[in-house]
Scaffold this active site. Sequence first.
Site, PDB file in Angstrom:
ATOM      1  N   SER A  25      51.224 -14.152 -89.257  1.00  0.00           N
ATOM      2  CA  SER A  25      52.680 -13.929 -88.983  1.00  0.00           C
ATOM      3  C   SER A  25      53.562 -14.969 -90.023  1.00  0.00           C
ATOM      4  CB  SER A  25      53.197 -14.299 -87.561  1.00  0.00           C
ATOM      5  OG  SER A  25      52.573 -13.467 -86.783  1.00  0.00           O
ATOM      6  N   HIS A  56      54.166  -8.263 -90.086  1.00  0.00           N
ATOM      7  CA  HIS A  56      52.757  -7.940 -90.601  1.00  0.00           C
ATOM      8  C   HIS A  56      52.869  -6.473 -91.437  1.00  0.00           C
ATOM      9  CE1 HIS A  56      50.286 -10.009 -87.361  1.00  0.00           C
ATOM     10  NE2 HIS A  56      51.191 -10.823 -88.035  1.00  0.00           N
ATOM     11  N   HIS A  78      46.302  -7.193 -83.270  1.00  0.00           N
ATOM     12  CA  HIS A  78      45.896  -7.879 -82.297  1.00  0.00           C
ATOM     13  C   HIS A  78      45.360  -7.079 -81.155  1.00  0.00           C
ATOM     14  CE1 HIS A  78      48.942 -10.043 -84.546  1.00  0.00           C
ATOM     15  NE2 HIS A  78      48.551 -11.087 -84.200  1.00  0.00           N
ATOM     16  N   TYR A  80      46.207  -7.398 -78.314  1.00  0.00           N
ATOM     17  CA  TYR A  80      47.020  -6.942 -77.154  1.00  0.00           C
ATOM     18  C   TYR A  80      48.007  -5.926 -77.512  1.00  0.00           C
ATOM     19  CZ  TYR A  80      50.312  -9.411 -80.489  1.00  0.00           C
ATOM     20  OH  TYR A  80      51.115  -9.949 -81.496  1.00  0.00           O
ATOM     21  N   GLU A  81      47.657  -5.303 -78.846  1.00  0.00           N
ATOM     22  CA  GLU A  81      48.463  -4.198 -79.220  1.00  0.00           C
ATOM     23  C   GLU A  81      47.864  -2.930 -78.656  1.00  0.00           C
ATOM     24  OE1 GLU A  81      49.582  -4.173 -83.616  1.00  0.00           O
ATOM     25  OE2 GLU A  81      48.778  -6.109 -83.363  1.00  0.00           O
ATOM     26  N   ALA A 108      49.700 -18.287 -86.503  1.00  0.00           N
ATOM     27  CA  ALA A 108      50.748 -19.035 -86.012  1.00  0.00           C
ATOM     28  C   ALA A 108      50.246 -19.432 -84.396  1.00  0.00           C
ATOM     29  CB  ALA A 108      52.009 -18.061 -85.800  1.00  0.00           C
ATOM     30  N   MET A 203      47.192 -15.762 -79.958  1.00  0.00           N
ATOM     31  CA  MET A 203      46.760 -14.652 -79.602  1.00  0.00           C
ATOM     32  C   MET A 203      45.870 -13.892 -80.692  1.00  0.00           C
ATOM     33  SD  MET A 203      50.348 -13.346 -78.145  1.00  0.00           S
ATOM     34  CE  MET A 203      51.314 -14.551 -77.003  1.00  0.00           C
ATOM     35  N   SER A 204      45.527 -14.531 -81.718  1.00  0.00           N
ATOM     36  CA  SER A 204      44.635 -13.954 -82.702  1.00  0.00           C
ATOM     37  C   SER A 204      43.181 -14.618 -83.365  1.00  0.00           C
ATOM     38  CB  SER A 204      45.600 -13.540 -83.925  1.00  0.00           C
ATOM     39  OG  SER A 204      45.818 -14.964 -84.477  1.00  0.00           O
ATOM     40  N   ASN A 227      55.424 -24.091 -82.362  1.00  0.00           N
ATOM     41  CA  ASN A 227      56.289 -24.489 -81.099  1.00  0.00           C
ATOM     42  C   ASN A 227      55.351 -25.210 -80.506  1.00  0.00           C
ATOM     43  OD1 ASN A 227      54.953 -21.329 -80.763  1.00  0.00           O
ATOM     44  ND2 ASN A 227      54.958 -22.331 -78.410  1.00  0.00           N
ATOM     45  N   HIS A 239      59.490 -14.733 -79.683  1.00  0.00           N
ATOM     46  CA  HIS A 239      58.877 -14.311 -81.042  1.00  0.00           C
ATOM     47  C   HIS A 239      59.696 -15.144 -82.152  1.00  0.00           C
ATOM     48  CE1 HIS A 239      56.401 -12.483 -83.850  1.00  0.00           C
ATOM     49  NE2 HIS A 239      57.232 -11.631 -84.486  1.00  0.00           N
TER      50      HIS A 239
END
Length: 265
Positions: A25, A56, A78, A80-81, A108, A203-204, A227, A239
């Site tokens: 990202s 993306h 990802h 989660y998608e 990220a 998450m990736s 963060n 996000h």
Amino acid sequence: MSKIVDYIQSKSQGINPKVGIILGSGLGSFVDVLENPVTLSYDELEGFPDAGVSGHEGKLHLGKINHTEIAVLQGRAHYYESGIADVMKIPVRTLAKLGCESLILTNAAGSLMEEAQPGSVMALTDHINFTGVNPLFGEESNNRFVNMADAYNSDMRSRFHQIADNENIKIHEGVYIWFCGPSFETPAEILAAKMLGADAVGMSTVPEVILARHAGMKVAALSVITNMAAGMSDEVLNHELTMANADKGIQDLKTLLIRFLESYS
Ligand code: HPA
């Protein structure tokens, strides 16, 4: 698989990439440094994912930085998608089949280390797969039992450190833990992750690293810390916030990538 590779090679104007890159990202603008790139949309490439989250793009770029021929995946899907753990299988294997001996992944991430603040960069030394899924589910040959010791190549990492020293950039090092998302972690989960030895959370990346090691590629991975992880600061995670804090890290990471690729041998 070989159909896609043939198709890409028919369009690639003789570029034979040695290094593959997956951009996380906010890092999409890295491709602007490529000299005369060939760009293909994922739509043209059977088995490549629809790019999802904002930032993306869904493009494969082939190009050169100095003498180094590279292939860049701008846009990842990802877990989660879709709930599909091997959603990046075809793109990663395509890079390997095109001739990429190394893969550099960027992402990220949230920091679990007080000293790695938003806007900094972390090189992954190892990972913890906290999701319980694996992109090699369903693989049949014994190659599926991939050795994951030294998954993150120490020579590539040393080179990034050398470059960072020359450029006056600080790189943290640490263990990345993969949570499936898309909700952010709870403070209790982050505390647990810390006790397990994690330094950054995201998450990736982990499924792609597993796929790349299975395909025989050397791997390096770098996180932009966007963060502090849940419970470690007063900020409310969302996000937009994670993207807003990324700027300095994104600039530094781009510099590191360019210098690494310019001098790749
Ligand atoms: N958690 C998970 N993924 C992330 C985070 C985080 O805190 N920051 C950026 N990606």
